[in-house]
Design an enzyme around this catalytic site. Structure first.
Site, short mmCIF file in Angstrom:
data_model
loop_
_atom_site.label_atom_id
_atom_site.label_comp_id
_atom_site.label_asym_id
_atom_site.label_seq_id
_atom_site.Cartn_x
_atom_site.Cartn_y
_atom_site.Cartn_z
N ASN A 209 30.54 44.73 45.80
CA ASN A 209 29.93 44.83 45.32
C ASN A 209 28.53 45.21 44.27
O ASN A 209 27.98 44.55 45.61
CB ASN A 209 31.17 44.81 44.22
CG ASN A 209 31.06 43.33 43.71
OD1 ASN A 209 30.44 42.76 43.21
ND2 ASN A 209 31.75 42.09 43.97
N LYS A 288 34.44 46.97 66.51
CA LYS A 288 33.38 47.07 65.73
C LYS A 288 34.67 48.72 65.18
O LYS A 288 34.79 49.36 66.78
CB LYS A 288 32.39 47.87 65.82
CG LYS A 288 31.35 48.40 64.94
CD LYS A 288 29.98 49.41 64.94
CE LYS A 288 30.10 50.12 64.61
NZ LYS A 288 28.13 50.33 65.21
N PHE A 322 34.33 36.52 32.76
CA PHE A 322 33.25 37.98 32.14
C PHE A 322 33.94 39.44 32.02
O PHE A 322 34.81 39.27 33.44
CB PHE A 322 31.70 38.22 32.72
CG PHE A 322 31.01 37.21 32.53
CD1 PHE A 322 29.43 37.76 32.67
CD2 PHE A 322 30.71 35.57 32.72
CE1 PHE A 322 28.86 36.63 31.95
CE2 PHE A 322 30.32 35.18 32.46
CZ PHE A 322 28.47 35.19 31.86
N LYS A 340 44.15 36.34 30.95
CA LYS A 340 44.01 34.67 31.63
C LYS A 340 43.69 33.32 31.31
O LYS A 340 43.32 32.29 31.40
CB LYS A 340 42.17 35.38 31.95
CG LYS A 340 42.29 36.34 33.07
CD LYS A 340 41.18 36.88 33.16
CE LYS A 340 40.96 38.54 34.36
NZ LYS A 340 41.73 38.35 35.26
#
Length: 397
Positions: A209, A288, A322, A340
């Site tokens: 990300n 790969k 966050f 949470k």
């Protein structure tokens, strides 16, 4: 006040070096163990024998000098200290530090030091205000280096203005402030996660990300400045580790979970700022993947929710999460906070231009389980970190 503290003092070639023997004597009287390193030019202003007599230890000058320690002194001395100080620090040496130049013993030692660094500049007022010098000091501050501003008065050149090295008493007070634990988070153990996680697909490809880790690193640095003992579990980033922080490097979400679980039972606060990947490849191919004309289907499986898992095993820990969202920010933030079991949540819209992932700035909403809420302007991430930690101390510590 400094009993047993190991200080490494670097001396560069400026007229203010005549003050350094008084500084060394004062530090030794405070109980500090002082080692000294001089540049070649520094010996024109103060005698090594004087400093050796006052400190009670050898004074190093040359990287490869005979009779001046081992060939690895630049590593050995740098590793075994609580604080590194450059006093006086010339404009030239500040420039070398800012640009990572290591062309003598002292500048090479700087690169090996992991302890806090204090720079005490001394130079002519015009040199001190030169844009290049100003920029170099800003670079050092950005890396967590402490800079003690010079005093104003009569300079060695006969002019009046800013640039004279700070008085010995002020330098010692600053050293004590840096060395003797204090601050609103003193005595607290804080665990911070930062950066992205990466999930391998094959030996050369991964799922990742856009997180840069800057927010988590800023939180770790500010928590350390506020007196906490800090451990930072970091995914792969290009950032310089914060000074005085225990840094643990990981790659994948499962590795991050393992390290966080290890430290979590012994901490007072967990700040989960990392952008942990939600999914990983079901299986990692040993070779790969070759390009083909057919579509490639990649089967993903969910990663564990580290925060949710830990909330079921917490004892006294305060937990901060966050929420980086691209829509329905407040709804998602409240859902995550309740789901949470968090004490505090920091929400931000990462689709907003100029903030969020990769940016040096952010705009956040700080929410807590007591109903408190604080919305910030767009600010540098170190200031955002300070606001988050101040909210934490005001409401939970």
């Amino acid at each position: 006040m400094l009993n047993g503290m190991r200080l490494l003092v670097g001396i560069t070639g400026g007229i203010a070096a005549y003050k350094t023997p008084y500084l060394v004597r004062g530090l030794v009287k405070q109980g500090a163990n002082v080692r000294l390193v001089m540049t070649r030019n520094a010996v024109h202003f103060v005698a090594p024998l004087t400093l050796q007599t006052l400190s009670g230890s050898a004074v190093l000058r040359e990287m490869f000098g005979t009779g001046e320690g081992s060939s690895m002194s630049h590593i050995e001395w740098a590793a075994d200290i609580h604080l590194m100080m450059i006093a006086p620090a010339t404009a030239n040496f500040i420039g070398k530090m800012a640009n990572g130049i290591a062309d003598d013993l002292l500048s090479t030692m700087i690169l090996a030091v992991e302890a806090p660094i204090l720079v005490v500049p001394a130079m002519n007022k015009r040199m001190y205000k030169n844009p290049a010098v100003v920029r170099n000091m800003d670079v050092l501050r950005g890396r967590g280096v402490h800079i003690l501003e010079p005093g104003i008065g009569e300079l060695a050149c006969g002019e009046e203005g800013i640039g004279r090295m700070a008085d010995v008493e002020e330098i010692i007070r600053t050293v004590r402030k840096l060395m003797v634990p204090s601050g609103p988070l003193y005595g607290k153990r804080i665990l911070v996660t930062a950066g992205p996680t990466v999930e391998p697909i094959d030996p050369v490809r991964y799922i990742g990300n856009r997180s840069s880790g800057k927010m988590g690193y800023a939180l770790a640095q500010e928590a350390r400045i506020m007196g906490a003992s800090v451990t930072l579990v970091s995914g792969p980033t290009m950032l310089v580790p914060p000074q005085g922080v225990n840094v643990v490097q990981v790659q994948t979400s499962l590795e991050m979970q393992e390290e966080v679980r290890k430290y979590f039972p012994d901490v007072d606060v967990l700040i989960m700022a990392a952008a942990v990947g939600d999914f990983r490849a079901e299986s990692v191919l040993p070779e790969k993947i070759k390009r083909g004309s057919e579509p490639l289907t990649l089967k993903l499986v969910p990663n564990p929710d580290i925060l949710k898992d830990l909330s079921m095993h917490r004892t006294r820990q305060i937990m901060i999460g966050f929420a980086a969202e691209t829509g329905h920010l407040m709804d998602e933030a409240r859902r995550k906070m309740n789901d949470k079991g968090l004490d505090l949540l920091v929400a931000n819209d990462v689709s907003e231009n100029g903030v969020g992932f990769g940016s040096d700035k952010n705009r956040v909403i700080i929410m807590d389980r007591k109903g408190g809420m604080e919305e910030t302007d767009i600010l540098p991430k170190d200031q955002i970190a300070r606001k988050i930690l101040n909210h934490l101390t005001r409401n939970f510590l």
